[in-house]
Scaffold this active site. Structure first.
Site, PDB file in Angstrom:
ATOM      1  N   LYS A  22       0.902  -1.376   0.224  1.00  0.00           N
ATOM      2  CA  LYS A  22       0.142  -0.227   0.086  1.00  0.00           C
ATOM      3  C   LYS A  22       0.968   1.706  -0.229  1.00  0.00           C
ATOM      4  CE  LYS A  22      -2.013   1.712   3.843  1.00  0.00           C
ATOM      5  NZ  LYS A  22      -1.469   2.622   4.178  1.00  0.00           N
ATOM      6  N   ASN A  23       2.133   1.090   0.371  1.00  0.00           N
ATOM      7  CA  ASN A  23       2.688   2.192   0.964  1.00  0.00           C
ATOM      8  C   ASN A  23       3.560   2.715  -0.418  1.00  0.00           C
ATOM      9  OD1 ASN A  23       1.505   3.311   3.616  1.00  0.00           O
ATOM     10  ND2 ASN A  23       3.124   1.918   4.692  1.00  0.00           N
ATOM     11  N   CYS A 116      -4.456   8.599  10.451  1.00  0.00           N
ATOM     12  CA  CYS A 116      -4.558   7.677  11.302  1.00  0.00           C
ATOM     13  C   CYS A 116      -4.324   9.117  12.389  1.00  0.00           C
ATOM     14  CB  CYS A 116      -3.548   6.850  11.631  1.00  0.00           C
ATOM     15  SG  CYS A 116      -4.190   5.330  10.663  1.00  0.00           S
ATOM     16  N   ARG A 121       2.653  14.734  12.826  1.00  0.00           N
ATOM     17  CA  ARG A 121       2.751  14.402  10.821  1.00  0.00           C
ATOM     18  C   ARG A 121       3.346  15.743  10.324  1.00  0.00           C
ATOM     19  NH1 ARG A 121       0.872   8.156   9.314  1.00  0.00           N
ATOM     20  NH2 ARG A 121      -0.820   8.840   9.490  1.00  0.00           N
ATOM     21  N   ASP A 305       5.271   0.691  12.196  1.00  0.00           N
ATOM     22  CA  ASP A 305       3.698   0.417  11.262  1.00  0.00           C
ATOM     23  C   ASP A 305       3.995  -1.360  11.731  1.00  0.00           C
ATOM     24  OD1 ASP A 305       2.965   2.899  10.240  1.00  0.00           O
ATOM     25  OD2 ASP A 305       3.425   2.041   7.783  1.00  0.00           O
ATOM     26  N   ARG A 397      -8.368  -0.284   5.641  1.00  0.00           N
ATOM     27  CA  ARG A 397      -7.674   0.704   4.842  1.00  0.00           C
ATOM     28  C   ARG A 397      -6.298   0.183   4.079  1.00  0.00           C
ATOM     29  NH1 ARG A 397      -5.557   4.195   7.957  1.00  0.00           N
ATOM     30  NH2 ARG A 397      -4.599   5.176   6.064  1.00  0.00           N
TER      31      ARG A 397
END
Length: 418
Positions: A22-23, A116, A121, A305, A397
């Site tokens: 995903k990233n 999230c 961030r 993560d 997600r």
């Protein structure tokens, strides 16, 4: 709102196919806005973050054709350079369209992102990187507003910390700048290197991706491209924990050993066996789990993560584990929910002391973010009785068919839709 019901106590065994990262997929989707030619991206995971990002670029004029895990994106014409709050509030990664829109169109307005709730961030480094390339940029009324006079110009960009997103923004924008750009203190994550590979397929000239120093020669001549994305090392790490926490054995097909060194080191220190297979790698545990200390760091260090997942594993290990979170200041929101299951965890600032060994018991728990959600699922796999994980839209997600994959390997898990 869906929830997951889990009855613990079942040893997992079988094979799990690891989806595309995903990233890695999200910045590659954003990068297609740079080029007027079609770009075919394969191995995209079927998760809601990817669907949302495809929706975002569609609003900017990109034509999207999706077929299973292959997607063709053709941004022949950009019809809008503004992204509203309603569009981006669900996902922080939408800030990644800022660089491509600015580079191609000379202007962009992107709402400050959501996502999230795991810390501030800030997008400061994205803004500073684009300013170094010659952009007039600032924040006005919740929007990042950027423009150029005469186009972007190659520059030397020194990032304050190795931010993945800021590295990707700088790299994408630099492909269209006039002259060479040097990015120092760049993020070294595999996802950054995979974005570079995608941009190179599209026509860009980039060297050094995957190191702290990236060189980009601007004024790219774009061309039609195809790119196959890497597999998801975070998903692979999650299923490795699932095998370890249940005392099972799972083959993780498509998992890449070379991208998971720090994770596999910790697993082995905790008493877990790992070996390569023809299709990926195998994770197995027969003996007791041992507590160990973990500190999250930028790649190649231990990934933030996977911190929540390993905290669930540490709660089931013999002895104590000290977990230090150095990447995001608010990434312990899963702790109270793990404690509802019986985990013995003490928090002090950005450090968690986990005293393992106490049996976990099923309970109603609430997911707060993507990785916290899956840590509760993992804990539920070994909790006595029934665990119900609420608000699992967070899981959707970033995890493709998590409950189905676990069920096929022997978990007693079902999705309850309301």
């Amino acid at each position: 709102m869906d929830r997951l019901r889990i009855v613990g106590g079942h040893r997992l065994q079988g094979a799990v196919t690891i989806a595309g990262a995903k990233n890695a997929a999200l910045p590659q989707i954003a990068a297609t806005l740079l080029s007027p030619y079609p770009v075919e991206l394969s191995n995209l995971p079927q998760v809601s973050d990817v669907e949302n990002m495809l929706g975002v670029i569609g609003l900017h004029g990109a034509e999207v054709g999706r077929a299973s895990h292959s997607t063709t994106i053709h941004a022949k014409d950009i019809v809008s350079t503004e992204t509203s709050y309603d569009t981006v509030r669900k996902m922080r990664a939408t800030v990644l369209v800022l660089g491509p829109l600015l580079a191609r169109c000379g202007e962009a307005k992107v709402s400050l992102p959501g996502g999230c709730a795991i810390g501030a961030r800030p997008v400061d480094m994205h803004i500073k990187a684009l300013a170094a390339l010659g952009a007039d940029i600032g924040v006005e009324g919740g929007l990042i507003v950027a423009s150029t006079r005469g186009g972007l110009k190659g520059a030397r960009i020194v990032l304050a910390s190795p931010s993945v997103g800021a590295t990707e923004t700088a790299m994408m924008a630099a492909t269209a700048a006039n002259g060479e750009t040097e990015i120092l203190n760049a993020a070294r994550e595999p996802e950054v290197a995979d974005l570079a590979a995608c941009l190179i397929a599209m026509g860009a000239k980039i060297e050094g991706a995957g190191t702290h120093r990236i060189l980009v020669e601007g004024s790219t001549t774009w061309r039609p491209a195809k790119h196959h994305g890497i597999s998801d090392r975070i998903e692979a790490g999650t299923y490795a924990v699932a095998a370890a926490i249940t005392g099972g054995m799972l083959e993780l097909t498509n998992a890449r050993l070379e991208n998971m060194a720090s994770v596999l080191q910790v697993l082995e220190a905790m008493g877990v066996s790992i070996w390569p297979s023809d299709r990926g790698l195998v994770v197995s545990r027969d003996g007791p789990l041992r507590g160990t200390d973990i500190t999250t760091e930028p790649y190649p260090g231990f990934p933030t993560d996977l911190q929540a997942q390993f905290m669930a594993l540490a709660a089931c290990a013999e002895g104590a584990s000290l977990i230090r979170e150095t990447v995001f200041e608010s990434r312990f929101m899963h702790v109270p929910e793990l404690m509802r299951l019986g985990a013995n965890i003490s928090l002090q600032g950005t450090t968690a002391l986990v005293r393992g060994g106490a049996p976990l018991k099923g309970a109603q728990v609430m997911a707060t973010d993507l990785r916290a959600s899956v840590s509760l699922v993992l804990a539920g796999l070994v909790s006595k009785g029934e665990t119900v994980v609420n608000r699992v839209y967070h899981l959707d997600r970033g995890y493709e068919q998590l409950d189905r994959k676990l069920k096929l390997c022997g978990a007693d898990i079902e999705r309850i839709s309301e």
